[in-house]
Design a protein around this motif. Structure first.
Motif, mmCIF file in Angstrom:
data_model
loop_
_atom_site.group_PDB
_atom_site.id
_atom_site.type_symbol
_atom_site.label_atom_id
_atom_site.label_comp_id
_atom_site.label_asym_id
_atom_site.label_seq_id
_atom_site.Cartn_x
_atom_site.Cartn_y
_atom_site.Cartn_z
ATOM 1 N N LYS A 71 0.846 -1.202 0.000
ATOM 2 C CA LYS A 71 0.000 0.000 0.000
ATOM 3 C C LYS A 71 0.875 1.243 0.000
ATOM 4 O O LYS A 71 1.861 1.318 0.735
ATOM 5 C CB LYS A 71 -0.920 0.013 1.217
ATOM 6 C CG LYS A 71 -1.995 -1.049 1.156
ATOM 7 C CD LYS A 71 -2.944 -0.930 2.326
ATOM 8 C CE LYS A 71 -4.074 -1.931 2.197
ATOM 9 N NZ LYS A 71 -5.031 -1.771 3.291
ATOM 10 N N VAL B 114 0.687 7.868 2.399
ATOM 11 C CA VAL B 114 0.276 9.239 2.100
ATOM 12 C C VAL B 114 0.467 10.106 3.336
ATOM 13 O O VAL B 114 0.229 9.675 4.463
ATOM 14 C CB VAL B 114 -1.189 9.325 1.612
ATOM 15 C CG1 VAL B 114 -1.357 8.648 0.271
ATOM 16 C CG2 VAL B 114 -2.153 8.725 2.614
ATOM 17 N N GLU C 281 -0.671 13.087 5.619
ATOM 18 C CA GLU C 281 -1.901 13.799 5.952
ATOM 19 C C GLU C 281 -1.595 14.823 7.035
ATOM 20 O O GLU C 281 -0.727 14.618 7.873
ATOM 21 C CB GLU C 281 -2.976 12.832 6.441
ATOM 22 C CG GLU C 281 -3.444 11.862 5.379
ATOM 23 C CD GLU C 281 -4.545 10.940 5.876
ATOM 24 O OE1 GLU C 281 -4.919 11.001 7.074
ATOM 25 O OE2 GLU C 281 -5.037 10.145 5.055
ATOM 26 N N SER D 292 -1.482 4.695 5.538
ATOM 27 C CA SER D 292 -1.475 3.854 4.342
ATOM 28 C C SER D 292 -2.753 4.127 3.561
ATOM 29 O O SER D 292 -3.810 4.352 4.135
ATOM 30 C CB SER D 292 -1.354 2.377 4.708
ATOM 31 O OG SER D 292 -2.362 1.992 5.599
ATOM 32 N N SER D 293 -2.614 4.150 2.246
ATOM 33 C CA SER D 293 -3.761 4.378 1.373
ATOM 34 C C SER D 293 -4.310 3.032 0.922
ATOM 35 O O SER D 293 -3.797 1.980 1.296
ATOM 36 C CB SER D 293 -3.334 5.216 0.164
ATOM 37 O OG SER D 293 -2.548 4.433 -0.711
ATOM 38 N N GLU D 294 -5.320 3.066 0.094
ATOM 39 C CA GLU D 294 -5.881 1.835 -0.460
ATOM 40 C C GLU D 294 -5.218 1.463 -1.777
ATOM 41 O O GLU D 294 -5.511 0.419 -2.347
ATOM 42 C CB GLU D 294 -7.390 1.984 -0.637
ATOM 43 C CG GLU D 294 -8.126 2.119 0.679
ATOM 44 C CD GLU D 294 -7.831 0.983 1.651
ATOM 45 O OE1 GLU D 294 -7.878 -0.196 1.244
ATOM 46 O OE2 GLU D 294 -7.534 1.263 2.829
#
Length: 180
Positions: free
Chosen positions: A45, A48, A50, A65-67
């Protein structure tokens, strides 16, 4: 203890440290903010960056973690050399295709130092460009020969149009394969 025995012990110790370091899992939530962008955790993954307001109402940053899954780059943290060569910034929150509208960014991304050596960044922007209907290798070729025309064609493309051959704008045939 003779010198060859000492050298063997030192070599064994160094190798064991190297193996321990390579077996460590990359987990987005455990990465410091300054390594988050352009990292892929061990599960594949993308990480990112934020932002958030902490208790004192100060702006802070955290890594999540993103998708988005990129299995071929699992456990990869992009080097500072690649971040510099590709003209990206680890402090950006969110990544946008608007970056393609600046000839400087596209020139850095398409440069051999970036395009040939930084697969994580190139893959990320390849996918971002494809989402806009732009085939990144064609954009890079166009940028080499005429950067201003490449930008004009990119800006004038609507919907699924992409930068194609040297003198035309063509429809992208669908999701293009990644260069890596």
């Amino acid at each position: 203890m003779d010198s060859s025995m000492k050298l063997s012990i030192i070599l064994f110790f160094a190798c064991s440290l190297f193996i321990q370091g390579t077996l460590a899992a990359v987990i987005c939530e455990k990465l410091p903010a300054n390594l988050c962008s352009f990292a892929v955790e061990s599960t594949g993954k993308r990480c990112v960056l934020e932002n958030f307001n902490n208790e004192e109402e100060n702006l802070g940053y955290t890594c999540k973690s993103s998708e988005v899954v990129v299995e071929k780059l699992a456990g990869h943290i992009e080097s500072d050399q690649c971040v510099s060569a590709c003209g990206v910034d680890r402090d950006f929150v969110g990544i946008s295709s608007d970056a393609f509208l600046t000839p400087e960014f596209t020139g850095s991304l398409c440069s051999p130092a970036c395009y040939q050596n930084c697969p994580n960044i190139v893959d990320l922007y390849f996918e971002l460009a494809a989402g806009e209907g732009v085939f990144l290798p064609a954009l890079c070729e166009k940028h080499k020969s005429n950067p201003h025309r490449a930008m004009l064609e990119l800006m004038s493309s609507s919907g699924g149009a992409a930068v194609g051959s040297a003198d035309s704008v063509v429809e992208a045939p669908g999701p293009a394969p990644s260069p890596y």
